[in-house]
Design an enzyme around this catalytic site. Structure first.
Site, PDB file in Angstrom:
ATOM      1  N   GLU A 427      15.695 -20.758  15.809  1.00 52.82           N
ATOM      2  CA  GLU A 427      14.974 -19.527  16.091  1.00 52.82           C
ATOM      3  C   GLU A 427      13.489 -19.822  16.313  1.00 52.82           C
ATOM      4  OE1 GLU A 427      15.040 -17.244  12.516  1.00 52.82           O
ATOM      5  OE2 GLU A 427      13.619 -15.763  13.250  1.00 52.82           O
ATOM      6  N   ASP A 500      15.502 -18.537  10.078  1.00 51.25           N
ATOM      7  CA  ASP A 500      14.747 -18.289   8.854  1.00 51.25           C
ATOM      8  C   ASP A 500      15.631 -17.612   7.815  1.00 51.25           C
ATOM      9  OD1 ASP A 500      12.529 -19.315  10.022  1.00 51.25           O
ATOM     10  OD2 ASP A 500      11.628 -17.376  10.524  1.00 51.25           O
ATOM     11  N   ASP A 502      15.451 -14.983   6.175  1.00 51.80           N
ATOM     12  CA  ASP A 502      15.035 -13.596   5.938  1.00 51.80           C
ATOM     13  C   ASP A 502      15.893 -12.656   6.782  1.00 51.80           C
ATOM     14  OD1 ASP A 502      14.166 -13.903   8.507  1.00 51.80           O
ATOM     15  OD2 ASP A 502      12.025 -13.813   8.050  1.00 51.80           O
ATOM     16  N   ASP A 504      15.319 -10.983   9.564  1.00 51.94           N
ATOM     17  CA  ASP A 504      15.336 -11.258  11.000  1.00 51.94           C
ATOM     18  C   ASP A 504      16.204 -12.473  11.319  1.00 51.94           C
ATOM     19  OD1 ASP A 504      13.797  -9.136  11.669  1.00 51.94           O
ATOM     20  OD2 ASP A 504      11.902 -10.254  11.699  1.00 51.94           O
TER      21      ASP A 504
END
Ligand code: 0RA
Length: 644
Positions: A427, A500, A502, A504
């Site tokens: 990403e 990541d 998280d 997102d």
């Protein structure tokens, strides 16, 4: 212990039978992993289902007991307890439980499954259990027997009186045989739900008594496979509100079909033979497909929706957006294929084909409005397919002009053997940059993706193909998609999603998984798709000059535990990684990319109906459905995906 001379010839044969099951369990139940373990449950419960099919049993109770054993209770006739006609000294109950494949030889009615992986007989379950207790209510009494690893430990005995009838089997799977003896609630829930759908009105109660709070679900469907197809289509917009249903039978067997088209782009046709999920298809599915394509083309021509100059609708066009259940019953099913889930009996093809041609053309004649919508959808599918083909040809030509045709963003590896290589899908450009520096370039390739990728579930095939990101994924992986998909052309056998830790990141991972599930599902079933697990925290000494990380922690529990075990926690700093970009290449290598130290989660599909539902509920167009799904599952989401 009896000495060997007290066995008669019959007994010795019995012993060898069940010994062989213990020696080669794989031959009887497929595997000794979780799949094989759950097979024991299916075997026991299927016997009760057979009793229900024969018309003698209305409810089945399945229980995972507190001690990890499993119990199945039915209210059928009860396994006969009297002397067995062919084996003196043995009750029929003992014969059923200790002789391989003895179960099916009684009565001879119904569609008892025999041979192969399925219907191996409850004696196999007995052989693979440290203990099995059978209790039968019948002839005014309650009778009981016990066994251990297939050997009788307690001969039949009447332990009470009862006017009721039924059979209760409890077994303790043998940890010497299985890699795990822990039953999985979700796996069994799915199986029992499916069994209840396939056997209209049958009531299956399933309980798990292991936890502090027992769980219970009851499955009973008045509509049978009509309810099944609605369940499969849940969250999608139906073209024919009421599923199409028809059945037929002849001397070969019986067939039941339920069909409902929806506005999505995917096909979800499920076939079963004698309640067994034929995931590899077979002759019944072939008959269904032939009949469907023929009937739809005939109707489209007759109504002049397809003109003389138009090409015929292809099978794929006709099945786009179709949810369907095909359930056949036959006397001696032959299961073939790699996982013995492909029906081989040629005689069933004609029965299914005839039933579908007649049932569907009658439906079209009687329901012209949905019929037109269904045909129009197939016509549109044909056009989209032609457009997609053109777009693909264009991409390919463009690729050819650009040289090797690999996307410019891809940092490829030097080794060419896909069995040895890995592709990291990363990403963001900055994390992509770190990953390029961190990687072992001989066998690790990096493809950075900028921002969110398209939700292919909502965009559909044609629009997805005009996305650069999707195209670079397809070209980097090398398999192609759709009619041209070829898993053997995969350029990497490990495709690793690295995002990541998280919300997102989790979203991007889900979008990528949706892409793989829709466009390259075989890469998932082959076990090529993985998710990388980057750390959430790094622990270091306070004021340390080198800033050296002493320990990486991958979730909040690990952090809590580590902090609790430190003698002087105030002397340490915890760094929380907000994204992959915050780690330097060396850290990224050691935590997430080095095969020696990293953790990868391999993506698999346990139950394709469930994945299909989850993907369409979560990623599809029905907003209410998505909200409900997220609310229902929010509690299950791994802590690492919650942004705190
Ligand atoms: C053979 C004959 C009869 C019943 C059964 C098998 C039977 C087997 C199982 C296994 C689980 N539950 C079951 N219930 C019944 C009955 C023959 C008769 O009564 O005439």
């Amino acid at each position: 212990m009896p000495n060997s001379s007290s066995y008669d010839a019959g007994d010795i044969q019995i012993l060898e039978g069940l010994e062989h099951v213990r020696k080669r369990p794989g031959m009887y139940i497929g595997s000794t992993g979780p799949r094989g373990l759950h097979h024991l449950v299916y075997e026991v419960v299927d016997n009760s289902v057979d009793e229900a099919l024969a018309g003698y049993c209305t409810k089945i109770e399945a229980v995972i007991n507190k001690d990890g054993s499993f119990t199945c209770i039915d209210n059928g006739r009860g396994i006969p307890v009297g002397k067995h006609p062919k084996r003196k000294n043995m009750s029929s109950l003992e014969v059923v439980l200790t002789i391989l494949n003895a179960g099916g030889k009684f009565g001879g009615n119904g569609y008892k499954v025999s041979g192969g992986l399925h219907g191996v007989g409850v004696s196999c379950v007995n052989a693979l259990s440290t203990k099995l207790v059978a209790q039968v209510k019948r002839d005014g009494g309650i009778f009981e027997m016990e066994f251990s690893r297939g050997k009788t430990t307690k001969k039949i005995e009447q332990i009470g009186k009862s006017q009721a009838t039924g059979t209760t089997i409890t077994f303790w799977p043998d940890p010497e045989i299985f890699t795990t003896v822990e039953f999985d609630w979700d796996t069994l829930v799915n199986h029992f739900r499916q069994t209840a759908f396939l056997n209209k009105n049958l009531k299956i109660t399933f309980r798990d008594e292991r936890g502090d709070e027992p769980k219970e679900e009851v499955f009973q469907y008045k509509g049978g496979i009509v309810d099944f197809v609605k369940y499969v289509n849940n969250g999608k917009e139906a073209l024919n509100a009421r599923p199409i249903y028809f059945e037929a039978s002849n001397e070969v067997g019986e067939v039941e079909v339920a069909m409902q088209w929806n506005s999505s782009y995917t096909e979800n046709v499920r076939s079963f033979a004698n309640n067994i999920d034929t995931t590899e298809g077979g002759t019944h599915l072939e008959g269904f497909r032939n009949a469907l394509t023929r009937t739809m083309n005939e109707y489209a021509r007759k109504q002049n929706i397809l003109k003389e100059k138009d090409d015929n609708l292809s099978g794929d066009d006709c099945r786009e957006g179709l949810g369907a259940i095909i359930s056949v019953r036959l006397h001696e099913p032959q299961f073939e294929g790699q996982t013995k889930t492909k029906l081989g009996n040629p005689e069933i093809r004609g029965l299914v084909q005839g039933a579908v041609m007649q049932g569907l053309s009658e439906y079209f004649e009687e329901h012209p409005k949905p019929a037109r919508q269904i045909i129009n959808k197939a016509v549109q599918a044909g056009k989209a397919r032609a457009a997609a083909r053109k777009a693909r040809d264009l991409t390919r030509r463009k690729g050819a002009l650009e040289g090797a045709g690999l996307p410019g963003k891809l940092a490829d590896c030097s080794v060419k053997d896909p069995a040895l290589t890995e592709l990291y899908i990363v990403e963001g450009d900055s994390a992509g940059g770190s990953a390029k520096q961190a990687r072992e370039r001989s066998y690790q390739a990096i493809l950075p993706l900028r921002g969110k990728i398209l939700n292919v579930e909502r965009a559909g095939l044609h629009r997805s193909l005009s996305s650069d990101t999707i195209n670079s994924l397809i070209t980097a992986i090398g398999t192609g998609i759709g009619d041209e998909f070829d898993a053997d052309k995969a350029r990497y056998h490990r495709i690793i999603i690295m995002t990541d830790a998280d919300v997102d990141g989790a979203h991007i991972a889900i979008l990528l998984l949706t892409f793989f599930f829709r466009f390259m599902p075989e890469l998932i079933t082959r076990g090529y798709i993985y998710i990388a697990c980057p750390p959430l925290y790094g622990l270091k000494k306070k004021n340390s000059r080198s800033g050296k990380i002493l320990q990486y922690l991958y979730n909040d529990e690990a952090l809590k535990e580590t902090m609790a075990n430190l003698e002087n926690p105030e002397k340490f700093d915890v760094q929380r990684y907000k994204g992959l970009g915050e780690m330097d290449p060396e850290q990224l290598w050691e935590t997430t990319m080095d095969p020696e130290t990293r953790t990868l989660r391999q993506v698999s599909i346990n139950d394709s109906t469930e994945v299909e539902r989850v993907v369409s509920e979560l990623m599809g167009t029905d907003v209410d459905c998505r909200r409900t799904f997220i609310q229902e599952h929010a509690k299950d989401i791994d802590e690492r995906f919650l942004d705190i």
